[in-house]
Design an enzyme around this catalytic site. Structure first.
Site, PDB file in Angstrom:
ATOM      1  N   TYR A   4      44.935  41.850  36.878  1.00 39.30           N
ATOM      2  CA  TYR A   4      45.820  42.245  35.677  1.00 39.30           C
ATOM      3  C   TYR A   4      46.918  41.397  35.725  1.00 39.30           C
ATOM      4  O   TYR A   4      47.591  41.329  36.850  1.00 39.30           O
ATOM      5  CB  TYR A   4      45.894  43.725  35.611  1.00 39.30           C
ATOM      6  CG  TYR A   4      47.046  44.167  34.868  1.00 39.30           C
ATOM      7  CD1 TYR A   4      46.538  44.682  33.724  1.00 39.30           C
ATOM      8  CD2 TYR A   4      48.494  43.966  34.986  1.00 39.30           C
ATOM      9  CE1 TYR A   4      47.622  45.095  32.693  1.00 39.30           C
ATOM     10  CE2 TYR A   4      49.339  44.002  34.362  1.00 39.30           C
ATOM     11  CZ  TYR A   4      48.948  45.117  32.946  1.00 39.30           C
ATOM     12  OH  TYR A   4      49.774  45.148  32.159  1.00 39.30           O
ATOM     13  N   GLU A  49      49.590  40.397  27.732  1.00 34.88           N
ATOM     14  CA  GLU A  49      48.620  41.071  28.815  1.00 34.88           C
ATOM     15  C   GLU A  49      47.455  40.427  28.985  1.00 34.88           C
ATOM     16  O   GLU A  49      46.786  40.382  27.896  1.00 34.88           O
ATOM     17  CB  GLU A  49      48.868  42.631  28.550  1.00 34.88           C
ATOM     18  CG  GLU A  49      47.923  43.130  29.643  1.00 34.88           C
ATOM     19  CD  GLU A  49      47.626  44.674  29.155  1.00 34.88           C
ATOM     20  OE1 GLU A  49      48.751  45.638  29.560  1.00 34.88           O
ATOM     21  OE2 GLU A  49      46.639  45.091  28.760  1.00 34.88           O
TER      22      GLU A  49
END
Ligand code: GDP
Ligand code: MN
Length: 397
Positions: free
Chosen positions: A101, A189
């Protein structure tokens, strides 16, 4: 403005971040075509501006054309966490070896930027981050500072990348930073940033963005002409744009009963009344829109309002709720009749008047003997009648 995944991927690709090929499609025919172009296996992914699509069944792997079509037929009608799906991304399916992530965002409290990264990416990232906060690495970047290759490499190493992966991860982080700054984003993101490839073939392994979430700062829209391409087909800009041209305030709501009223408060109450009636009837009928005609209710304003509301193909009936003030209900009634003469598409219209010259207005409408006009004496009755008409039309379809 939040972007759909397929739009966010475009911005990542523009920076040279590796992303699997993908094609946006809106019906099963387009999906079949896209799947043939992309090849198999591929992933069919719901395009909605909300996360956790995977857990909600909105991401499906397809190994054949038939599986792709089945997945699309399954996903396209879905509503995920109250967001209606109206398209899917058909993307190359990759063999995932590990999910990371990474994100860059504006930290509003400290007025700087935050780079976050963890080796525990994927669909459970929040849960794992809560249980193991130490596994999430964070770097603050002061508002006027830059994020450089050294900082990017440190970040990559801190979450366990090594050897050549450090170079690639750092390169992706820097490109994300460029994407963030150049596009005036508030969030970029990637989750998962996946290590993909054949486990037995070292040379096939690489890092790749399998999902992307980008939010753009609306305050910067004036200096990004290119953002027009992101105008949301689901936001029904077309209706809103036309309403704006007439100085009307319109919001699309996706139901079957068009609502027109004067004054935001009255229109809001009308929406509630229609929703309530729809629930009572048990047919799921809902308001199609919010439309406030404001103070004036001339024939032109009424014609424009009815035309916009009726151009929504989902609309089966219209509820006009007017409280006569400076503009009397008598004038509004004349406006409605004139408007009806000029419109090509007409659906049943239920009218409720109150205030200045309400009775006179209703009499004019009654005397017109227009079969599409229904009058009601209370807001509840009118809402119920409009919802009932829309319900039977919906059932007949
Ligand atoms: P989200 O649930 O809305 O975050 O949607 P994602 O695009 O992140 O997809 C959810 C999960 O589906 C990912 O974490 C992956 O595990 C899986 N997934 C997505 N794309 C692929 C792919 O190409 N191949 C495989 N095997 N899994 C994928
Ligand atoms: Mn994701």
């Amino acid at each position: 403005m939040d972007l759909y995944e397929y739009q966010a991927r475009q911005l990542l690709e523009e920076q040279g971040i590796p992303t699997p090929k993908g094609i946006y499609a809106q019906n099963s025919h387009e999906v079949a075509e896209a799947a043939e172009k992309i090849g198999y296996p591929n992933v069919i992914k719901a395009q909605v501006k909300i996360g956790h699509r995977g857990q909600a069944g909105g991401v499906k792997l397809a190994k054949t054309r038939d599986e792709a079509i089945l997945a699309a037929e399954d996903i396209l009608p879905m509503t995920i966490h109250k967001h209606k799906v109206n398209g899917v991304l058909v993307a190359e399916g990759k063999n995932i070896l590990h999910e990371y992530y990474v994100s860059i965002s504006v930290d509003r409290s400290s007025r700087d930027y935050d780079v976050l990264a963890t080796a525990n990416g994927g669909t459970e990232v929040e849960e794992i981050a809560k249980e193991h906060p130490e596994s999430v690495k964070r770097l603050h970047i002061e508002a006027l500072d830059d994020f450089d290759i050294e900082a990017a490499r440190q970040m990559a190493e801190s979450i366990g990348f090594y050897h050549a992966d450090v170079d690639q991860a750092a390169d992706i982080l820097l490109k994300m930073w460029r994407c963030f700054k150049e596009n005036d984003a508030t969030l970029v993101e990637i989750n998962p940033l996946a290590k993909i490839g054949d486990p037995d073939d070292e040379s096939s392994k690489m890092l790749c963005a399998l999902d992307a979430k980008i939010s753009l700062d609306d305050n910067a829209a004036f200096r990004h002409d290119g953002w027009k391409r992101f105008s949301d087909p689901m936001a029904n800009d077309e209706y809103e744009r036309r309403a704006k041209e007439h100085g009307l305030h319109y919001v699309h709501l996706n139901g079957q009963v068009g609502v027109i009223g004067n004054g935001a408060g009255l229109v809001m109450s009308s929406l509630d009344a229609v929703s309530g009636a729809g629930e009572d009837l048990g047919t799921g009928v809902k308001p199609a829109n919010f439309l406030d005609i404001g103070g004036g209710a001339s024939a032109e304003v009424m014609a424009a309002s009815l035309e916009i509301v009726l151009s929504d193909p989902q609309v089966e009936s219209v509820f006009i709720n007017v409280y006569g003030g400076i503009t009397s209900c008598e004038q509004v009634a004349k406006g409605i009749l004139e408007a009806l003469d000029s419109l090509s598409v007409v659906k049943p219209i239920v009218v409720r008047f109150d205030g200045n010259a309400a009775q006179e207005g209703l009499s004019i409408l009654g005397a017109s003997n227009n079969p599409n006009i229904h009058v009601a004496s209370t807001m509840e009755d009118a809402a119920y009648e409009a919802a009932r008409i829309a319900s039977s039309a919906k059932e007949a379809n």
